[in-house]
Write a protein that holds these residues in place. Structure first.
Motif, PDB file in Angstrom:
ATOM      1  N   ILE A 287       0.962  -1.368  -0.430  1.00  0.00           N
ATOM      2  CA  ILE A 287      -0.438   0.210   0.393  1.00  0.00           C
ATOM      3  C   ILE A 287       0.890   1.197  -0.230  1.00  0.00           C
ATOM      4  CG2 ILE A 287      -1.851   1.161   1.342  1.00  0.00           C
ATOM      5  CD1 ILE A 287      -2.561  -1.411  -0.048  1.00  0.00           C
ATOM      6  N   ALA A 288       0.652   1.800  -1.360  1.00  0.00           N
ATOM      7  CA  ALA A 288       2.096   2.906  -1.187  1.00  0.00           C
ATOM      8  C   ALA A 288       0.761   4.456   0.120  1.00  0.00           C
ATOM      9  CB  ALA A 288       1.428   3.503  -2.674  1.00  0.00           C
ATOM     10  N   SER A 289       1.496   4.865   1.103  1.00  0.00           N
ATOM     11  CA  SER A 289       0.565   5.620   1.894  1.00  0.00           C
ATOM     12  C   SER A 289       1.046   7.484   0.798  1.00  0.00           C
ATOM     13  CB  SER A 289       1.554   5.799   2.789  1.00  0.00           C
ATOM     14  OG  SER A 289       2.627   5.984   2.496  1.00  0.00           O
ATOM     15  N   HIS A 290       2.237   7.871   0.924  1.00  0.00           N
ATOM     16  CA  HIS A 290       1.911   8.570   0.455  1.00  0.00           C
ATOM     17  C   HIS A 290       2.761   9.397  -0.880  1.00  0.00           C
ATOM     18  CE1 HIS A 290       5.273  10.426   2.235  1.00  0.00           C
ATOM     19  NE2 HIS A 290       5.779   9.244   3.035  1.00  0.00           N
ATOM     20  N   VAL A 291       3.151  10.058  -1.421  1.00  0.00           N
ATOM     21  CA  VAL A 291       3.926  10.529  -2.263  1.00  0.00           C
ATOM     22  C   VAL A 291       4.821  11.936  -1.456  1.00  0.00           C
ATOM     23  CG1 VAL A 291       2.704  12.161  -3.692  1.00  0.00           C
ATOM     24  CG2 VAL A 291       4.898  11.311  -4.971  1.00  0.00           C
ATOM     25  N   SER A 292       6.367  11.570  -1.703  1.00  0.00           N
ATOM     26  CA  SER A 292       6.569  12.506  -0.703  1.00  0.00           C
ATOM     27  C   SER A 292       7.361  13.634  -1.947  1.00  0.00           C
ATOM     28  CB  SER A 292       8.347  11.619   0.485  1.00  0.00           C
ATOM     29  OG  SER A 292       9.310  11.639  -1.501  1.00  0.00           O
ATOM     30  N   GLY A 293       8.588  14.583  -1.270  1.00  0.00           N
ATOM     31  CA  GLY A 293       8.826  15.637  -1.604  1.00  0.00           C
ATOM     32  C   GLY A 293       9.778  15.671  -2.473  1.00  0.00           C
ATOM     33  N   GLU A 294      10.145  14.294  -2.286  1.00  0.00           N
ATOM     34  CA  GLU A 294      11.972  14.162  -3.136  1.00  0.00           C
ATOM     35  C   GLU A 294      11.352  13.332  -4.348  1.00  0.00           C
ATOM     36  OE1 GLU A 294      15.770  12.824  -2.852  1.00  0.00           O
ATOM     37  OE2 GLU A 294      14.516  13.800  -1.503  1.00  0.00           O
ATOM     38  N   GLN A 295      12.188  14.071  -5.328  1.00  0.00           N
ATOM     39  CA  GLN A 295      12.292  13.849  -6.189  1.00  0.00           C
ATOM     40  C   GLN A 295      11.750  12.632  -7.416  1.00  0.00           C
ATOM     41  OE1 GLN A 295      14.482  16.520  -8.957  1.00  0.00           O
ATOM     42  NE2 GLN A 295      14.723  14.630 -10.347  1.00  0.00           N
ATOM     43  N   GLY A 296      12.398  12.062  -7.040  1.00  0.00           N
ATOM     44  CA  GLY A 296      12.085  10.558  -7.389  1.00  0.00           C
ATOM     45  C   GLY A 296      11.768   9.631  -7.367  1.00  0.00           C
ATOM     46  N   HIS A 297      10.790   9.782  -5.905  1.00  0.00           N
ATOM     47  CA  HIS A 297       9.772   9.213  -5.146  1.00  0.00           C
ATOM     48  C   HIS A 297       8.077   8.553  -6.177  1.00  0.00           C
ATOM     49  CE1 HIS A 297       6.518   8.029  -1.493  1.00  0.00           C
ATOM     50  NE2 HIS A 297       7.283   7.400  -2.146  1.00  0.00           N
ATOM     51  N   ARG A 298       8.263  10.096  -7.069  1.00  0.00           N
ATOM     52  CA  ARG A 298       6.654  10.134  -8.115  1.00  0.00           C
ATOM     53  C   ARG A 298       6.899   8.655  -8.948  1.00  0.00           C
ATOM     54  NH1 ARG A 298       2.094  13.032  -7.630  1.00  0.00           N
ATOM     55  NH2 ARG A 298       3.442  14.198  -6.979  1.00  0.00           N
ATOM     56  N   LEU A 299       8.437   8.901  -9.854  1.00  0.00           N
ATOM     57  CA  LEU A 299       8.617   8.293 -10.683  1.00  0.00           C
ATOM     58  C   LEU A 299       9.303   6.615  -9.576  1.00  0.00           C
ATOM     59  CD1 LEU A 299      11.665   9.537 -12.307  1.00  0.00           C
ATOM     60  CD2 LEU A 299       9.674   9.397 -12.980  1.00  0.00           C
ATOM     61  N   LEU A 300       9.150   6.415  -9.050  1.00  0.00           N
ATOM     62  CA  LEU A 300       9.593   5.041  -8.085  1.00  0.00           C
ATOM     63  C   LEU A 300       7.866   4.730  -8.133  1.00  0.00           C
ATOM     64  CD1 LEU A 300      11.976   4.762  -5.369  1.00  0.00           C
ATOM     65  CD2 LEU A 300       9.672   3.494  -5.190  1.00  0.00           C
ATOM     66  N   LEU A 301       6.856   5.112  -7.515  1.00  0.00           N
ATOM     67  CA  LEU A 301       5.627   4.013  -7.514  1.00  0.00           C
ATOM     68  C   LEU A 301       5.269   4.524  -8.627  1.00  0.00           C
ATOM     69  CD1 LEU A 301       4.663   7.731  -4.359  1.00  0.00           C
ATOM     70  CD2 LEU A 301       4.586   5.171  -4.641  1.00  0.00           C
ATOM     71  N   LYS A 302       5.383   4.797  -9.927  1.00  0.00           N
ATOM     72  CA  LYS A 302       4.518   4.793 -11.166  1.00  0.00           C
ATOM     73  C   LYS A 302       5.733   3.104 -11.983  1.00  0.00           C
ATOM     74  CE  LYS A 302       4.622   6.811 -15.602  1.00  0.00           C
ATOM     75  NZ  LYS A 302       4.821   7.587 -16.161  1.00  0.00           N
ATOM     76  N   ARG A 303       6.588   3.130 -11.620  1.00  0.00           N
ATOM     77  CA  ARG A 303       7.173   2.180 -12.259  1.00  0.00           C
ATOM     78  C   ARG A 303       6.715   0.597 -11.177  1.00  0.00           C
ATOM     79  NH1 ARG A 303       9.390   5.213 -14.947  1.00  0.00           N
ATOM     80  NH2 ARG A 303      11.230   5.274 -16.245  1.00  0.00           N
ATOM     81  N   LEU A 304       6.298   1.103  -9.645  1.00  0.00           N
ATOM     82  CA  LEU A 304       5.278  -0.537  -8.531  1.00  0.00           C
ATOM     83  C   LEU A 304       4.239  -0.611  -9.326  1.00  0.00           C
ATOM     84  CD1 LEU A 304       7.116   1.010  -5.090  1.00  0.00           C
ATOM     85  CD2 LEU A 304       7.457  -1.399  -6.631  1.00  0.00           C
TER      86      LEU A 304
END
Length: 353
Positions: A287-304
């Motif tokens: 379960i992805a709780s949130h998208v953080s302010g860290e630049q790569g996190h949104r890209l990472l969640l997309k890959r997941l």
């Protein structure tokens, strides 16, 4: 893949489709337009499939904070010195960190695991699974040996197994380790073929000059080590962190025991990306709780392939975003169990919605 990890990932099964379908039917019978609770409804269906019951309730929830030090800190990639990892460990164990406060509010227990801090702490609440006293500088060579990376993964598996055996019904990932956004960015680059400019963020709040330096350090680590994207353990050992490896094991152990695991931020996401590379079916239990302010996190969640539930600009780590997500899980659990149906409330028009 190593036999020990295969023994863990082998039992990972698909979510229970029958329970998920029953959750959909339950949601559609409640006194509201279908889908009107948005992502919360999708969350309810996912949780039902994971837990194998239409209306799961998570009475015992555990946040696992994995702690480790990073040799790459000697490159000056963080706004904070490396000794903050040890100093914060005392804070976690005394209940004074942000995640401790939020966990008390959410009725969650915090377990603090030393998987690779440089120093030692004597505390009755500490779970000592130290594999190595910090990683080596990945910008000059491998962060750790393959055997050390495997040991950290398996330690994380055991922590998950022990928590579930103790009654834990849902896990939240947390971490502590100055320098770990650098390692996480390197993992993202190595596994997904991204440039450091796309993956590296400001971490603890570095300025533009140090950000450019951090990008260069990650590029150097990739150039020096040539991590193999087809071999997730090779990536972990060359450019990863001990706490990231342990979180990978925690996620795999949770999936194998059909226990939902709530991911926190960028570091937890990097561990989840490694877990996906090891066992793609494990993503069904994340379960992805949130998208953080860290630049790569949104890209990472997309890959997941995961949709975050919150977007609050958080970048603290520790498990804070994951704990906040527990309130949303409690909310949809209560909706599923307490909300009236069209039939029970005597409300007409459900067939026209």
């Amino acid at each position: 893949m190593i036999k020990e990890i295969e023994a863990v990932t082998g039992p990972i099964a698909q979510p229970d489709e029958k329970a998920a379908l029953q959750a959909v039917q339950r949601l559609n019978s409640l006194t509201k337009p279908p889908g009107s609770l948005g992502q919360l409804e999708a969350l309810a269906v996912r949780l039902a499939g994971i837990s194998g019951t239409e209306q799961p309730v998570y009475a015992k929830r555990t946040v696992v904070v994995m702690a480790g030090d990073h040799g790459v800190c000697c490159e000056g990639v963080s706004a904070f010195p490396q000794e903050v990892t040890m100093q914060m460990a005392d804070n976690f164990l005394s209940g004074g960190a942000a995640v401790n406060v939020l966990a008390r509010q959410a009725g969650a227990e915090v377990k603090f695991v030393d998987i690779g801090m440089i120093g030692d702490i004597d505390h009755p609440e500490l779970i000592n699974r130290k594999v190595k006293r910090g990683t080596d500088n990945m910008a000059a060579g491998p962060a750790m040996s393959r055997e050390e990376a495997l040991s950290a993964v398996l330690a994380g598996v055991r922590v998950a197994q022990e928590a579930v055996a103790g009654g834990t019904e849902i896990l939240v990932t947390g971490e502590m380790g100055i320098g770990n956004t650098t390692a996480s960015a390197a993992i993202l680059c190595a596994l997904e073929g991204l440039s450091p400019e796309m993956a590296v963020g400001r971490g603890t709040g570095i300025d533009n000059e140090r950000l450019l330096h951090k990008i260069a350090v990650v590029q150097r680590a990739l150039d020096v080590n040539w991590p193999d994207p087809a071999d997730p353990l090779d990536v972990l050992s060359k450019v990863g962190g001990l706490e990231i490896a342990a979180l990978t094991g925690l996620i795999l152990g949770a999936a194998a025991s059909r226990t939902p695991v709530v991911l926190d931020g960028f570091i937890s996401g990097a561990a989840a990306l490694v877990a996906k590379a090891v066992a793609p079916e494990s993503t069904a239990f994340m379960i992805a709780s949130h998208v953080s302010g860290e630049q790569g996190h949104r890209l990472l969640l997309k890959r997941l392939g995961l949709e975050p539930l919150l977007d609050l600009g958080l970048r603290l780590g520790e498990g804070t975003g994951g704990v906040l997500c527990l309130h949303l899980i409690d909310s949809i659990s209560r909706v599923m169990s307490e909300m009236a149906t069209f039939e029970s409330a005597g409300v007409s028009g459900a067939d026209k919605l």
